[in-house]
Design a protein around this motif. Structure first.
Motif, PDB file in Angstrom:
ATOM      1  N   GLU A  27       0.842  -1.183   0.000  1.00 34.23           N
ATOM      2  CA  GLU A  27       0.000   0.000   0.000  1.00 34.23           C
ATOM      3  C   GLU A  27       0.883   1.240   0.000  1.00 34.23           C
ATOM      4  OE1 GLU A  27      -2.165  -0.750   3.607  1.00 34.23           O
ATOM      5  OE2 GLU A  27      -0.644   0.195   4.838  1.00 34.23           O
ATOM      6  N   TYR A  52       4.213   7.638   1.923  1.00 29.33           N
ATOM      7  CA  TYR A  52       4.222   6.451   2.790  1.00 29.33           C
ATOM      8  C   TYR A  52       4.134   5.227   1.891  1.00 29.33           C
ATOM      9  CZ  TYR A  52       1.880   2.621   5.167  1.00 29.33           C
ATOM     10  OH  TYR A  52       1.523   1.377   5.615  1.00 29.33           O
ATOM     11  N   TRP A  57       6.612   4.479   8.119  1.00 30.20           N
ATOM     12  CA  TRP A  57       6.176   5.818   8.517  1.00 30.20           C
ATOM     13  C   TRP A  57       7.354   6.693   8.954  1.00 30.20           C
ATOM     14  CZ3 TRP A  57       1.335   7.130   7.416  1.00 30.20           C
ATOM     15  CH2 TRP A  57       0.362   6.138   7.339  1.00 30.20           C
ATOM     16  N   ARG A  65      -0.287  11.978   9.440  1.00 31.31           N
ATOM     17  CA  ARG A  65      -0.557  10.538   9.512  1.00 31.31           C
ATOM     18  C   ARG A  65      -2.051  10.203   9.640  1.00 31.31           C
ATOM     19  NH1 ARG A  65       2.795   5.886  12.756  1.00 31.31           N
ATOM     20  NH2 ARG A  65       1.385   4.193  12.209  1.00 31.31           N
ATOM     21  N   PRO A  66      -2.853  10.942  10.433  1.00 31.14           N
ATOM     22  CA  PRO A  66      -4.291  10.625  10.483  1.00 31.14           C
ATOM     23  C   PRO A  66      -4.968  10.743   9.117  1.00 31.14           C
ATOM     24  CG  PRO A  66      -3.699  12.037  12.320  1.00 31.14           C
ATOM     25  CD  PRO A  66      -2.504  11.980  11.414  1.00 31.14           C
ATOM     26  N   GLU A  69      -3.897   7.624   7.138  1.00 30.39           N
ATOM     27  CA  GLU A  69      -4.591   6.431   7.630  1.00 30.39           C
ATOM     28  C   GLU A  69      -6.052   6.426   7.206  1.00 30.39           C
ATOM     29  OE1 GLU A  69      -3.575   6.719  11.785  1.00 30.39           O
ATOM     30  OE2 GLU A  69      -1.809   5.436  11.517  1.00 30.39           O
ATOM     31  N   LEU A  72      -6.188   5.471   3.509  1.00 30.98           N
ATOM     32  CA  LEU A  72      -6.043   4.024   3.322  1.00 30.98           C
ATOM     33  C   LEU A  72      -7.326   3.289   3.722  1.00 30.98           C
ATOM     34  CD1 LEU A  72      -2.395   3.466   4.548  1.00 30.98           C
ATOM     35  CD2 LEU A  72      -3.271   3.097   2.221  1.00 30.98           C
ATOM     36  N   ALA A  73      -7.946   3.715   4.813  1.00 23.21           N
ATOM     37  CA  ALA A  73      -9.207   3.096   5.230  1.00 23.21           C
ATOM     38  C   ALA A  73     -10.263   3.252   4.136  1.00 23.21           C
ATOM     39  CB  ALA A  73      -9.700   3.700   6.546  1.00 23.21           C
TER      40      ALA A  73
END
Length: 89
Positions: A27, A52, A57, A65-66, A69, A72-73
């Motif tokens: 990913e 990333y 990371w 980062r949030p 993430e 990606l979710a």
């Protein structure tokens, strides 16, 4: 629909664009900051500000980062019909 519009917004200079991809081999997330948006010729310029890949990371800015993430979710959300992250400017 699962591949339809999920959030609509007006893009402006300075905004971040987050692109995620992933499959069984890994990913990745790349974040770009928009510099210029030309209305009539659809020209968009920007710069890569974070990347990333596959669990690394180490060099990724912690404040982003949030967003990565959540992206990606969203990318892995089967038949997704929802917004995973939004922030007012």
């Amino acid at each position: 629909s699962s591949n339809g519009d999920h959030a609509i917004f007006v893009a402006q200079s300075g905004m971040l664009v987050v692109v995620a991809s992933g499959d069984r081999n890994g990913e990745s997330v790349v974040i770009y900051r928009l510099h210029e948006i030309a209305r009539f010729d659809e020209k968009v310029t920007g710069e890569e500000i974070a990347r990333y890949e596959d669990g690394d990371w180490a060099d990724f800015p912690s404040q982003l980062r949030p967003v990565a993430e959540a992206t990606l979710a969203k990318a892995f959300c089967y038949h997704c019909r929802e917004t995973h992250f939004s922030a007012a400017t």
